[in-house]
Design a protein around this motif. Structure first.
Motif: not given
Length: 207
Positions: A188-192
């Motif tokens: 999720r952090q990579v996506e953000q």
């Protein structure tokens, strides 16, 4: 081995008691029947039938006990496998929300250092006094054959999870609620991060 021995010993003792009683009854002169050759044959026939039935019951009992122990051993191995899986697993009663099983990953992520079995999941993991507002149980009630998948942010742990909720048959044959939760915080952090970079690139291209 010990299970069979228990069954046969029980059957043999019961059969021996039946033999002694039959011999005493038919050999007593005060009884209506005399102890002659014909009555002896009757006694032996009755004794043989009783012993056969008792031994058969003993064998069936020992087989049932052995099967029960094997089932318990299999269930224990199954629960140990679930306990060591690297995803959160939670099994609860659909009507009461009482915890039937929670694996190590689940308890560690919520910093639970005691056995929560028997307590409501919403109390143990969310500190509430009622069922969670986001709980999908009502939808599972309406469509028990259809699993539900959803993503949510857990404020207590500060992590993102991908949940899969379903109704399954548990080890005791009862229908239970199974929650499987995979921690997707890193992805999720990579996506953000990628979204922010893309947004910045779009802004730069407009200059």
């Amino acid at each position: 081995l010990f299970t069979y021995i228990d069954g046969y010993i029980g059957g043999s003792l019961s059969g021996l008691i039946s033999i002694l009683y039959s011999l005493y009854f038919f050999s007593n002169k005060d009884q209506l029947f005399r102890y002659d050759a014909l009555n002896t044959q009757k006694v032996l026939t009755i004794v043989f039938a009783v012993c056969s039935i008792v031994l058969l019951v003993g064998r069936l009992k020992s087989f049932g006990t052995r099967l029960l122990r094997q089932t318990e051993h299999t269930n224990q191995n199954f629960l140990e496998i679930l306990s060591n899986m690297d995803i959160q697993l939670l099994v609860t009663e659909p009507d009461t929300d009482k915890i039937l099983f929670s694996n190590t990953k689940m308890n560690c992520n919520y910093q639970i250092d005691y056995d929560p079995v028997g307590q409501p999941c919403w109390k143990v993991y969310h500190g509430l006094d009622h069922r969670c507002d986001i709980c999908p149980m009502q939808e599972l009630y309406d469509h028990p054959e259809q699993p539900i998948e959803w993503v949510y942010y857990n404020e207590r742990t500060g992590r993102w999870f991908h949940n899969r909720e379903s109704i399954i048959v548990w080890t005791d044959g009862k229908m239970v609620h199974l929650q499987q939760a995979v921690d997707i915080t890193e992805s999720r952090q990579v996506e953000q991060t990628l979204r922010r970079q893309l947004h910045q690139q779009q802004l730069m291209s407009e200059i």
